[in-house]
Design a protein around this motif. Structure first.
Motif, PDB file in Angstrom:
ATOM      1  N   GLY A  94       1.035  -0.723  -0.049  1.00  0.00           N
ATOM      2  CA  GLY A  94       0.533  -0.027  -0.023  1.00  0.00           C
ATOM      3  C   GLY A  94       0.708   1.309  -0.055  1.00  0.00           C
ATOM      4  N   PHE A  95       1.990   1.000   0.954  1.00  0.00           N
ATOM      5  CA  PHE A  95       2.983   2.235   0.971  1.00  0.00           C
ATOM      6  C   PHE A  95       3.447   2.987  -0.449  1.00  0.00           C
ATOM      7  CE2 PHE A  95       3.664   1.188   5.224  1.00  0.00           C
ATOM      8  CZ  PHE A  95       2.985   1.834   6.480  1.00  0.00           C
ATOM      9  N   VAL A  96       3.852   1.613  -1.128  1.00  0.00           N
ATOM     10  CA  VAL A  96       4.625   1.858  -2.384  1.00  0.00           C
ATOM     11  C   VAL A  96       3.553   2.328  -3.681  1.00  0.00           C
ATOM     12  CG1 VAL A  96       6.994   0.643  -2.022  1.00  0.00           C
ATOM     13  CG2 VAL A  96       4.295  -0.489  -3.360  1.00  0.00           C
ATOM     14  N   GLN A  97       2.138   1.942  -3.600  1.00  0.00           N
ATOM     15  CA  GLN A  97       1.458   2.101  -4.171  1.00  0.00           C
ATOM     16  C   GLN A  97       1.003   3.628  -3.765  1.00  0.00           C
ATOM     17  OE1 GLN A  97      -1.425  -1.227  -4.109  1.00  0.00           O
ATOM     18  NE2 GLN A  97      -0.915  -2.237  -6.334  1.00  0.00           N
ATOM     19  N   GLU A  98       0.899   3.770  -2.520  1.00  0.00           N
ATOM     20  CA  GLU A  98       0.634   6.005  -2.524  1.00  0.00           C
ATOM     21  C   GLU A  98       1.547   6.584  -3.202  1.00  0.00           C
ATOM     22  OE1 GLU A  98      -0.360   6.313   1.873  1.00  0.00           O
ATOM     23  OE2 GLU A  98      -1.373   4.929   1.905  1.00  0.00           O
ATOM     24  N   VAL A  99       2.131   6.437  -2.855  1.00  0.00           N
ATOM     25  CA  VAL A  99       3.646   7.378  -4.029  1.00  0.00           C
ATOM     26  C   VAL A  99       3.697   6.889  -5.654  1.00  0.00           C
ATOM     27  CG1 VAL A  99       4.865   8.175  -1.471  1.00  0.00           C
ATOM     28  CG2 VAL A  99       5.951   6.151  -3.148  1.00  0.00           C
ATOM     29  N   GLY A 100       2.791   5.878  -5.723  1.00  0.00           N
ATOM     30  CA  GLY A 100       2.563   5.632  -7.331  1.00  0.00           C
ATOM     31  C   GLY A 100       3.779   4.946  -8.302  1.00  0.00           C
ATOM     32  N   ILE A 101       4.706   4.056  -7.040  1.00  0.00           N
ATOM     33  CA  ILE A 101       5.795   3.494  -7.859  1.00  0.00           C
ATOM     34  C   ILE A 101       5.384   2.452  -8.324  1.00  0.00           C
ATOM     35  CG2 ILE A 101       7.843   1.618  -7.178  1.00  0.00           C
ATOM     36  CD1 ILE A 101       8.213   3.569  -4.519  1.00  0.00           C
ATOM     37  N   ASP A 102       6.056   2.089  -9.697  1.00  0.00           N
ATOM     38  CA  ASP A 102       5.238   0.594 -10.648  1.00  0.00           C
ATOM     39  C   ASP A 102       5.404  -0.015  -9.960  1.00  0.00           C
ATOM     40  OD1 ASP A 102       4.822  -0.713 -12.650  1.00  0.00           O
ATOM     41  OD2 ASP A 102       6.729   0.443 -13.999  1.00  0.00           O
ATOM     42  N   PRO A 103       4.621  -0.793 -10.044  1.00  0.00           N
ATOM     43  CA  PRO A 103       4.262  -1.497  -9.320  1.00  0.00           C
ATOM     44  C   PRO A 103       6.015  -3.338 -10.098  1.00  0.00           C
ATOM     45  CG  PRO A 103       2.233  -1.763  -9.422  1.00  0.00           C
ATOM     46  CD  PRO A 103       3.071  -1.010  -9.848  1.00  0.00           C
ATOM     47  N   ALA A 104       5.805  -3.096 -11.150  1.00  0.00           N
ATOM     48  CA  ALA A 104       6.893  -4.051 -11.517  1.00  0.00           C
ATOM     49  C   ALA A 104       8.109  -3.850 -11.447  1.00  0.00           C
ATOM     50  CB  ALA A 104       6.802  -3.703 -13.524  1.00  0.00           C
ATOM     51  N   TRP A 105       8.626  -2.799  -9.958  1.00  0.00           N
ATOM     52  CA  TRP A 105       9.798  -2.970 -10.041  1.00  0.00           C
ATOM     53  C   TRP A 105       9.867  -3.117  -8.412  1.00  0.00           C
ATOM     54  CZ3 TRP A 105      12.008   2.959  -9.265  1.00  0.00           C
ATOM     55  CH2 TRP A 105      12.956   3.398 -10.930  1.00  0.00           C
ATOM     56  N   VAL A 106       8.204  -3.735  -8.042  1.00  0.00           N
ATOM     57  CA  VAL A 106       8.714  -4.572  -6.087  1.00  0.00           C
ATOM     58  C   VAL A 106       8.687  -5.826  -6.597  1.00  0.00           C
ATOM     59  CG1 VAL A 106       6.804  -3.871  -4.217  1.00  0.00           C
ATOM     60  CG2 VAL A 106       7.081  -2.136  -6.031  1.00  0.00           C
ATOM     61  N   SER A 107       8.864  -5.659  -5.055  1.00  0.00           N
ATOM     62  CA  SER A 107       9.348  -7.632  -5.275  1.00  0.00           C
ATOM     63  C   SER A 107       8.985  -7.437  -3.848  1.00  0.00           C
ATOM     64  CB  SER A 107      10.372  -8.097  -5.566  1.00  0.00           C
ATOM     65  OG  SER A 107      11.619  -7.354  -4.592  1.00  0.00           O
ATOM     66  N   PHE A 108       8.393  -8.845  -3.375  1.00  0.00           N
ATOM     67  CA  PHE A 108       7.370  -9.522  -2.131  1.00  0.00           C
ATOM     68  C   PHE A 108       7.988 -10.507  -1.411  1.00  0.00           C
ATOM     69  CE2 PHE A 108       3.146  -9.870  -0.083  1.00  0.00           C
ATOM     70  CZ  PHE A 108       3.121  -9.434   1.463  1.00  0.00           C
ATOM     71  N   ALA A 109       9.027 -10.189   0.465  1.00  0.00           N
ATOM     72  CA  ALA A 109       9.584 -11.629   0.229  1.00  0.00           C
ATOM     73  C   ALA A 109       8.966 -11.377   1.519  1.00  0.00           C
ATOM     74  CB  ALA A 109      11.212 -10.702   0.686  1.00  0.00           C
ATOM     75  N   GLY A 110       9.319 -12.229   2.683  1.00  0.00           N
ATOM     76  CA  GLY A 110       8.383 -12.457   3.901  1.00  0.00           C
ATOM     77  C   GLY A 110       7.754 -12.813   4.068  1.00  0.00           C
ATOM     78  N   PRO A 111       7.897 -14.180   5.734  1.00  0.00           N
ATOM     79  CA  PRO A 111       7.011 -15.424   5.672  1.00  0.00           C
ATOM     80  C   PRO A 111       5.341 -15.038   5.805  1.00  0.00           C
ATOM     81  CG  PRO A 111       8.536 -14.586   7.560  1.00  0.00           C
ATOM     82  CD  PRO A 111       8.618 -13.619   6.610  1.00  0.00           C
ATOM     83  N   GLY A 112       4.653 -15.785   5.522  1.00  0.00           N
ATOM     84  CA  GLY A 112       3.378 -16.261   6.185  1.00  0.00           C
ATOM     85  C   GLY A 112       2.714 -14.628   5.860  1.00  0.00           C
ATOM     86  N   LYS A 113       2.747 -14.858   4.294  1.00  0.00           N
ATOM     87  CA  LYS A 113       1.988 -13.876   3.464  1.00  0.00           C
ATOM     88  C   LYS A 113       0.410 -14.940   3.319  1.00  0.00           C
ATOM     89  CE  LYS A 113       5.636 -12.991   0.204  1.00  0.00           C
ATOM     90  NZ  LYS A 113       6.943 -14.272   0.404  1.00  0.00           N
ATOM     91  N   ARG A 114      -0.646 -13.822   3.629  1.00  0.00           N
ATOM     92  CA  ARG A 114      -1.681 -14.115   3.361  1.00  0.00           C
ATOM     93  C   ARG A 114      -1.909 -13.789   1.849  1.00  0.00           C
ATOM     94  NH1 ARG A 114      -1.521  -9.342   6.667  1.00  0.00           N
ATOM     95  NH2 ARG A 114      -1.534 -10.163   9.009  1.00  0.00           N
ATOM     96  N   ASP A 115      -3.562 -14.802   1.615  1.00  0.00           N
ATOM     97  CA  ASP A 115      -3.766 -15.171   0.386  1.00  0.00           C
ATOM     98  C   ASP A 115      -4.390 -13.705   0.020  1.00  0.00           C
ATOM     99  OD1 ASP A 115      -3.135 -17.742   0.528  1.00  0.00           O
ATOM    100  OD2 ASP A 115      -5.721 -18.344   0.852  1.00  0.00           O
ATOM    101  N   SER A 116      -4.925 -12.627   0.831  1.00  0.00           N
ATOM    102  CA  SER A 116      -4.786 -11.430   0.705  1.00  0.00           C
ATOM    103  C   SER A 116      -4.419 -10.690  -0.011  1.00  0.00           C
ATOM    104  CB  SER A 116      -5.638 -10.534   1.717  1.00  0.00           C
ATOM    105  OG  SER A 116      -5.130 -10.819   3.318  1.00  0.00           O
ATOM    106  N   GLU A 117      -2.976 -10.532   0.973  1.00  0.00           N
ATOM    107  CA  GLU A 117      -1.887  -9.953   0.648  1.00  0.00           C
ATOM    108  C   GLU A 117      -1.054 -10.440  -1.045  1.00  0.00           C
ATOM    109  OE1 GLU A 117       0.697  -9.261   4.986  1.00  0.00           O
ATOM    110  OE2 GLU A 117       0.282 -10.725   4.516  1.00  0.00           O
ATOM    111  N   LEU A 118      -1.284 -11.559  -1.102  1.00  0.00           N
ATOM    112  CA  LEU A 118      -0.421 -12.848  -2.257  1.00  0.00           C
ATOM    113  C   LEU A 118      -1.500 -11.910  -3.335  1.00  0.00           C
ATOM    114  CD1 LEU A 118       0.431 -16.081  -0.942  1.00  0.00           C
ATOM    115  CD2 LEU A 118       1.939 -14.101  -2.306  1.00  0.00           C
ATOM    116  N   GLU A 119      -2.799 -12.442  -3.545  1.00  0.00           N
ATOM    117  CA  GLU A 119      -3.788 -11.450  -4.338  1.00  0.00           C
ATOM    118  C   GLU A 119      -3.277 -10.092  -4.390  1.00  0.00           C
ATOM    119  OE1 GLU A 119      -7.559 -12.945  -3.968  1.00  0.00           O
ATOM    120  OE2 GLU A 119      -8.540 -11.096  -4.854  1.00  0.00           O
ATOM    121  N   ALA A 120      -3.413  -9.705  -3.703  1.00  0.00           N
ATOM    122  CA  ALA A 120      -3.805  -7.597  -4.275  1.00  0.00           C
ATOM    123  C   ALA A 120      -2.262  -7.511  -4.966  1.00  0.00           C
ATOM    124  CB  ALA A 120      -3.247  -6.806  -2.689  1.00  0.00           C
TER     125      ALA A 120
END
Ligand SMILES: *Cc1c(COP(=O)(O)O)cnc(C)c1O
Length: 408
Positions: free
Chosen positions: A94-120
Motif C-alpha cells: 500500500g505504501f509503495v502504491q500510494e507514492v505511485g511506484i510501478d509495481p513491476a519494480w517491486v518484489s515481495f519477500a517475507g514469511p507468512g504472506k496471507r492469501d489477501s496479500e498474495l492476491e493484491a
C-alpha cells in the motif's frame, strides 16, 4: 563516562546549533510544529546512493528495503534514485502504491504472506519471493483464479551466513526462504505451471561492517545461484544478492569501505559462469541508504539529580527510538551517537544520562555519557535514526503516539 557512538558525517554546527542540510534544528522544529521529531536529509540520501553507484559495478541494480523506513516522502525520493523496491507486507505494498511506484519494480519477500496479500501483489504485477512450497501453491492457485501469469522468484535459505552481521538471516534452520536443496524442485514446479519465473532471492544477513564478510557472502551467493541454475537447467533472469551493508552505531565502529566490495563484485561479474551470464543482479539495502540520513530530535523537559547522577528527561524516548534504547535486537546496551543539538559545538562538561518520558527503566537514550551542561528547553539529537526508528518502535506505548517526521 561511557562512550557515545560516532556521529555520522554531514552534520555541522551553525552558530553553535546542530544544522541539518544547513538548517538549524530550532527552525526545523518550528516548521514541523514541535518535538519529538524525525528529520531526514534528502541530500544525505542522494549522496549515499551516489557513493554506492560510484563504487559498485554498473551492472548491479540497487533496491530499497521499505522495511527500514516507509515514510512516504522518502519512498518518493528513492523512486527517483534506485532501481527497485522490496516490500515485506501487504501494508508496505500500500505504501509503495500510494507514492505511485510501478509495481513491476517491486518484489515481495517475507514469511507468512496471507492469501489477501498474495492476491493484491499478484494482481498488481509485483514479483513474489516465495518463502515455501505452501506459499508457492497458494500463489499459483490465486494467479489461476485471477487468470494472470504471476511473477515468481524463489527465496533461498542459503547454506552459509553473513559473518559478523548483526542479524543473521541465513545458515541453518530459518523461517525465511527454502533450504537450498529444495529450491530446484520448486523452481521446476513454478516453470511447469507456466508462471513467469524471476530467479532467486538470497539474503544472508544484516548490519555487517567488515567488507571481507560481505565479499565472502556475495561470492557464496553467486556460487549458490550458479549451482542451483545448473541443477534446474534454466537461467535465472534475476538474482537478488541480498544486502547486509551496515552503518556504525556504536563506539569503535567504522564506516563500511565500499571500494573492495565493488572491486570484488566487478571481478566476479567479469567471469560469470554461463548459467548467470544474462542474469540481472541487484542488492537490497535498507539502513545503509537511509539510516545515517535521519536524526531524532527530542526536547529536555526536566533535569534532575539522583544519588549524584544527572538525568536529562526528554519528551521522547523508546516509543520512537526503540533501537537507541538498546531494546531492538541488542544483547549488551551501548550508546548510540547522541548529542545536545542546541549546544552542538560546546565542550563536554558533565556526565549525564538522557532518558525518555516513559515510566520504565528501559527508556534510556544515552547512559552515563559526557555532554555539555544542558537544561530544560535544550534539544537532544539521536543520530542514525533514519532506519528502524519511527516505524519500528512502539509508538502507542503509554498513550504517547507517533513522532512528527519531515524530509528536508
Ligand atoms: C530487513 C531486510 C532488509 C534490509 O536490511 P538492512 O539491514 O536494513 O539493509 C533487506 N532484505 C530483507 C529480506 C530483509 O529482511
Amino acid at each position: 563516562m561511557k562512550p557515545l557512538g560516532p556521529i555520522p558525517p554531514g552534520y555541522e554546527a551553525v552558530d553553535g546549533v546542530l544544522a541539518i542540510d544547513g538548517v538549524p534544528v530550532a527552525r526545523l522544529i518550528d516548521e514541523a510544529g514541535g518535538t519529538p521529531l524525525f528529520v531526514y536529509s534528502a541530500n544525505l540520501i542522494r549522496a549515499r546512493v551516489a557513493a554506492l553507484r560510484h563504487a559498485m559495478p554498473e551492472r548491479l541494480g540497487l533496491h530499497y528495503a521499505v522495511k527500514a523506513n516507509p515514510f512516504g516522502p522518502i519512498l518518493h525520493l528513492l523512486s527517483q534514485l534506485v532501481d527497485g523496491f522490496d516490500i515485506a507486507s501487504g501494508g508496505e505494498l500500500g505504501f509503495v502504491q500510494e507514492v505511485g511506484i510501478d509495481p513491476a519494480w517491486v518484489s515481495f519477500a517475507g514469511p507468512g504472506k496471507r492469501d489477501s496479500e498474495l492476491e493484491a501483489a499478484i494482481a498488481a504485477g509485483v514479483t513474489i519471493n516465495l518463502e515455501s512450497e505452501n506459499e508457492a501453491g497458494r500463489a499459483l492457485a490465486i494467479a489461476e483464479r485471477l487468470a494472470v501469469t504471476p511473477r515468481l522468484a524463489v527465496r533461498v535459505n542459503p547454506d552459509f551466513d553473513l559473518k559478523g552481521s548483526g542479524m543473521k538471516m541465513g545458515g541453518g534452520a530459518k523461517p525465511f526462504g527454502l533450504d537450498a536443496e529444495r529450491v530446484p524442485a520448486l523452481v521446476r514446479q513454478v516453470l511447469a505451471a507456466g508462471a513467469d519465473w524471476q530467479g532467486f532471492h538470497i539474503f544472508a544477513g544484516s548490519q555487517a561492517l567488515d567488507p571481507a564478510a560481505i565479499i565472502a557472502a556475495q561470492a557464496q551467493s553467486l556460487d549458490l545461484a550458479a549451482r542451483l541454475a545448473s541443477e534446474i537447467g534454466a537461467r535465472p533472469p534475476r538474482c537478488n544478492l541480498g544486502g547486509g551493508f551496515g552503518i556504525p552505531y556504536f563506539p569503535g565502529e567504522q564506516a563500511l569501505d565500499l571500494a573492495p566490495i565493488g572491486a570484488a563484485l566487478a571481478e566476479r561479474f567479469a567471469a560469470l559462469p554461463a548459467e548467470l551470464e544474462g542474469t540481472a543482479f541487484c542488492l537490497e539495502l535498507g539502513r545503509y541508504l537511509v539510516g545515517e540520513a535521519g536524526v531524532y530530535l527530542t526536547r529536555i523537559v526536566d533535569r534532575k539529580l539522583s544519588h549524584g547522577e544527572v538525568f536529562l528527561v526528554t519528551d521522547g524516548g523508546l516509543h520512537h527510538q526503540l533501537a537507541a534504547s538498546g531494546n531492538f535486537g541488542t544483547v549488551v546496551r551501548r550508546n548510540y551517537p547522541v548529542a545536545i543539538a542546541t549546544r552542538f559545538d560546546a565542550p563536554v562538561e558533565e556526565e549525564a544520562s538522557i532518558v525518555g518520558c516513559l515510566c520504565t527503566p528501559l527508556d534510556r537514550l544515552a547512559d552515563k555519557a559526557g555532554f555539555p551542561r544542558a537544561e530544560p528547553g535544550d534539544v537532544v539529537a539521536v543520530f542514525c535514526a533514519g532506519a528502524y526508528g519511527a516505524s519500528a518502535s512502539p509508538a502507542a506505548f503509554l498513550g504517547q503516539g507517533p513522532a512528527r517526521e519531515i524530509l528536508v
